[in-house]
Design a protein around this motif. Structure first.
Motif, PDB file in Angstrom:
ATOM      1  N   ARG A 209       0.831  -1.202   0.000  1.00 19.45           N
ATOM      2  CA  ARG A 209       0.000   0.000   0.000  1.00 19.45           C
ATOM      3  C   ARG A 209       0.869   1.257   0.000  1.00 19.45           C
ATOM      4  NH1 ARG A 209      -1.934  -2.997   4.173  1.00 19.45           N
ATOM      5  NH2 ARG A 209      -1.252  -1.464   5.724  1.00 19.45           N
ATOM      6  N   PRO A 210       0.290   2.400  -0.385  1.00 16.21           N
ATOM      7  CA  PRO A 210       1.024   3.662  -0.352  1.00 16.21           C
ATOM      8  C   PRO A 210       1.609   3.937   1.036  1.00 16.21           C
ATOM      9  CG  PRO A 210      -0.995   3.950  -1.588  1.00 16.21           C
ATOM     10  CD  PRO A 210      -1.062   2.582  -0.974  1.00 16.21           C
ATOM     11  N   GLY A 211       2.826   4.474   1.052  1.00 13.30           N
ATOM     12  CA  GLY A 211       3.492   4.832   2.292  1.00 13.30           C
ATOM     13  C   GLY A 211       4.297   3.719   2.924  1.00 13.30           C
ATOM     14  N   GLN A 212       4.217   2.507   2.379  1.00 14.10           N
ATOM     15  CA  GLN A 212       4.925   1.393   3.001  1.00 14.10           C
ATOM     16  C   GLN A 212       6.387   1.317   2.550  1.00 14.10           C
ATOM     17  OE1 GLN A 212       2.353  -2.132   2.422  1.00 14.10           O
ATOM     18  NE2 GLN A 212       1.579  -1.766   4.491  1.00 14.10           N
ATOM     19  N   LYS A 213       7.141   0.469   3.264  1.00 14.77           N
ATOM     20  CA  LYS A 213       8.573   0.301   3.024  1.00 14.77           C
ATOM     21  C   LYS A 213       8.821  -1.125   2.553  1.00 14.77           C
ATOM     22  CE  LYS A 213       8.959   4.393   5.027  1.00 14.77           C
ATOM     23  NZ  LYS A 213       7.645   4.524   5.684  1.00 14.77           N
ATOM     24  N   VAL A 214       9.736  -1.256   1.571  1.00 14.80           N
ATOM     25  CA  VAL A 214       9.964  -2.545   0.917  1.00 14.80           C
ATOM     26  C   VAL A 214      11.458  -2.827   0.821  1.00 14.80           C
ATOM     27  CG1 VAL A 214       9.589  -3.896  -1.197  1.00 14.80           C
ATOM     28  CG2 VAL A 214       7.915  -2.151  -0.517  1.00 14.80           C
ATOM     29  N   ILE A 215      11.839  -4.075   1.044  1.00 20.17           N
ATOM     30  CA  ILE A 215      13.154  -4.561   0.628  1.00 20.17           C
ATOM     31  C   ILE A 215      12.956  -5.444  -0.590  1.00 20.17           C
ATOM     32  CG2 ILE A 215      15.056  -6.127   1.181  1.00 20.17           C
ATOM     33  CD1 ILE A 215      14.947  -5.146   4.053  1.00 20.17           C
ATOM     34  N   ASP A 216      13.564  -5.042  -1.698  1.00 25.43           N
ATOM     35  CA  ASP A 216      13.576  -5.846  -2.915  1.00 25.43           C
ATOM     36  C   ASP A 216      14.933  -6.536  -2.956  1.00 25.43           C
ATOM     37  OD1 ASP A 216      13.279  -6.990  -5.383  1.00 25.43           O
ATOM     38  OD2 ASP A 216      13.040  -5.116  -6.500  1.00 25.43           O
ATOM     39  N   LEU A 217      14.959  -7.813  -2.617  1.00 25.27           N
ATOM     40  CA  LEU A 217      16.207  -8.557  -2.507  1.00 25.27           C
ATOM     41  C   LEU A 217      16.657  -9.058  -3.875  1.00 25.27           C
ATOM     42  CD1 LEU A 217      18.417  -9.928  -0.801  1.00 25.27           C
ATOM     43  CD2 LEU A 217      16.841 -11.862  -0.508  1.00 25.27           C
ATOM     44  N   ILE A 218      17.848  -8.654  -4.269  1.00 26.48           N
ATOM     45  CA  ILE A 218      18.437  -8.974  -5.583  1.00 26.48           C
ATOM     46  C   ILE A 218      17.497  -8.481  -6.679  1.00 26.48           C
ATOM     47  CG2 ILE A 218      19.558 -10.727  -6.986  1.00 26.48           C
ATOM     48  CD1 ILE A 218      19.850 -12.462  -4.492  1.00 26.48           C
ATOM     49  N   PRO A 219      17.428  -7.171  -6.857  1.00 30.05           N
ATOM     50  CA  PRO A 219      16.391  -6.588  -7.709  1.00 30.05           C
ATOM     51  C   PRO A 219      16.643  -6.639  -9.214  1.00 30.05           C
ATOM     52  CG  PRO A 219      17.630  -4.857  -6.618  1.00 30.05           C
ATOM     53  CD  PRO A 219      18.127  -6.156  -6.049  1.00 30.05           C
ATOM     54  N   GLY A 220      17.769  -7.202  -9.650  1.00 26.69           N
ATOM     55  CA  GLY A 220      17.998  -7.364 -11.085  1.00 26.69           C
ATOM     56  C   GLY A 220      17.891  -6.054 -11.832  1.00 26.69           C
ATOM     57  N   GLY A 221      17.074  -6.034 -12.877  1.00 30.68           N
ATOM     58  CA  GLY A 221      16.907  -4.839 -13.691  1.00 30.68           C
ATOM     59  C   GLY A 221      15.912  -3.836 -13.138  1.00 30.68           C
ATOM     60  N   ALA A 222      15.460  -4.040 -11.924  1.00 27.93           N
ATOM     61  CA  ALA A 222      14.588  -3.107 -11.184  1.00 27.93           C
ATOM     62  C   ALA A 222      13.148  -3.100 -11.708  1.00 27.93           C
ATOM     63  CB  ALA A 222      15.154  -1.697 -11.171  1.00 27.93           C
ATOM     64  N   TYR A 223      12.729  -4.143 -12.400  1.00 29.07           N
ATOM     65  CA  TYR A 223      11.318  -4.239 -12.798  1.00 29.07           C
ATOM     66  C   TYR A 223      10.411  -4.129 -11.566  1.00 29.07           C
ATOM     67  CZ  TYR A 223       6.892  -6.509 -14.112  1.00 29.07           C
ATOM     68  OH  TYR A 223       5.558  -6.808 -14.290  1.00 29.07           O
ATOM     69  N   TRP A 224      10.717  -4.942 -10.539  1.00 29.41           N
ATOM     70  CA  TRP A 224       9.867  -4.943  -9.350  1.00 29.41           C
ATOM     71  C   TRP A 224      10.047  -3.677  -8.537  1.00 29.41           C
ATOM     72  CZ3 TRP A 224       6.056  -8.237  -9.209  1.00 29.41           C
ATOM     73  CH2 TRP A 224       6.163  -9.449  -9.916  1.00 29.41           C
ATOM     74  N   SER A 225      11.286  -3.228  -8.372  1.00 21.07           N
ATOM     75  CA  SER A 225      11.528  -2.033  -7.556  1.00 21.07           C
ATOM     76  C   SER A 225      10.776  -0.829  -8.093  1.00 21.07           C
ATOM     77  CB  SER A 225      13.025  -1.711  -7.498  1.00 21.07           C
ATOM     78  OG  SER A 225      13.685  -2.512  -6.556  1.00 21.07           O
ATOM     79  N   ARG A 226      10.761  -0.662  -9.401  1.00 21.36           N
ATOM     80  CA  ARG A 226      10.062   0.481  -9.981  1.00 21.36           C
ATOM     81  C   ARG A 226       8.555   0.393  -9.734  1.00 21.36           C
ATOM     82  NH1 ARG A 226      13.548   1.351 -15.555  1.00 21.36           N
ATOM     83  NH2 ARG A 226      14.138  -0.827 -15.206  1.00 21.36           N
ATOM     84  N   LEU A 227       8.023  -0.806  -9.875  1.00 20.14           N
ATOM     85  CA  LEU A 227       6.593  -0.988  -9.622  1.00 20.14           C
ATOM     86  C   LEU A 227       6.279  -0.774  -8.138  1.00 20.14           C
ATOM     87  CD1 LEU A 227       3.883  -1.665 -10.863  1.00 20.14           C
ATOM     88  CD2 LEU A 227       4.465  -4.096 -10.677  1.00 20.14           C
TER      89      LEU A 227
END
Length: 266
Positions: free
Chosen positions: A72-90
């Motif tokens: 949800r908006p405002g939350q904090k995420v760890i993207d472990l081994i994010p590769g090309g950042a597809y997930w991080s950007r989303l």
């Protein structure tokens, strides 16, 4: 106790017609969008900055998986081994500027993915991704300056058993993820499925892992199993080929497991 309602014939007929119409619309909507997306996830997926990635959504089901994670908006995420950042950007577009995305590479992985690490830093300097930050950390660490709401890893859980990662084992990751999450936080794992009963036999050869052992390992670390999404399941994959084999690459059978850190834990 049930309350009885008396409805005259005309009103009952009207309600019946409305219900039938609503059910028809619901079925049509379900066919158009198999998973109902919260508005903020749909907006993130449609953001112009994702124009180069949106074409991958059909195959990767990114927006639906973000919704399954409950981000949800405002939350904090760890993207472990994010590769090309597809997930991080989303993730970044979903949580918005009040949230944050921490892209983390274990140092052994960062050593073989230097270009990804550099590119991630470059992306994080640009709007609308300035609330992303990347780092390489010792393999036993998964550290952010704050407790996070989601720890996410896609196709890398099995790597913790492999030689290039020092064969530290998934227990190291599970412990680090537990410590990184706030109570009630979510640990979401996507990985390539191996043959049932194979355990960790194929992690360093086929780059697959038995879903059953993942569930046992993660719950043994103190997590509660919440459920599975079957968005990436592929029954045509017989689990006998390496995930890089041209005949199956990009179409492997993958499991998506959702776990929760119990409330009342530290």
């Amino acid at each position: 106790m049930r309350r009885r309602m008396v409805i005259n014939g005309s009103l009952a007929l009207a309600l019946t017609l409305i219900t039938a119409s609503t059910q028809g619309l619901t079925r049509a909507a379900a066919q158009a969008a198999p998973v109902g997306l919260p508005d903020y996830v749909a907006s993130a997926a449609a953001h112009p900055s994702r124009a180069g990635q949106a074409g991958d959504d059909t195959r990767r089901h990114g927006p639906e998986i973000v919704a399954f994670a409950g981000l949800r908006p405002g939350q904090k995420v760890i993207d472990l081994i994010p590769g090309g950042a597809y997930w991080s950007r989303l993730f970044a577009l979903t949580v918005g500027p009040r949230g944050h995305v921490y892209g983390i590479w274990p140092q052994p992985y960062a050593a073989v993915a230097r270009r990804n690490v550099v590119d991630y830093g470059r992306i994080a300097q640009q709007a609308p991704f300035r609330h992303m930050s990347g780092s390489a950390q010792p393999i036993a660490d998964l550290m952010a300056p704050e407790k996070v709401d989601l720890v996410f890893t896609a196709q890398n859980y099995h790597d913790y058993a492999d030689a290039f990662m020092g064969k530290v084992g998934p227990a190291v990751l599970n412990r680090a993820a537990f410590n990184a999450l706030r109570p009630g936080g979510i640990f979401l794992i996507i990985d390539h499925a191996a043959q049932s009963g194979s355990g960790m036999r194929d992690t360093d050869t086929l780059h697959r892992i038995d879903p059953a052992i993942v569930r046992r390992q993660v719950t043994a670390a103190g997590f509660v199993y919440v459920g599975e999404s079957r968005l990436l399941r592929n029954p045509a994959d017989d689990h006998s080929k390496a995930v890089f084999d041209a005949s199956i690459r990009g179409r492997t059978d993958q499991f998506i497991f959702k776990f929760r850190k119990p409330l009342g834990t530290r």
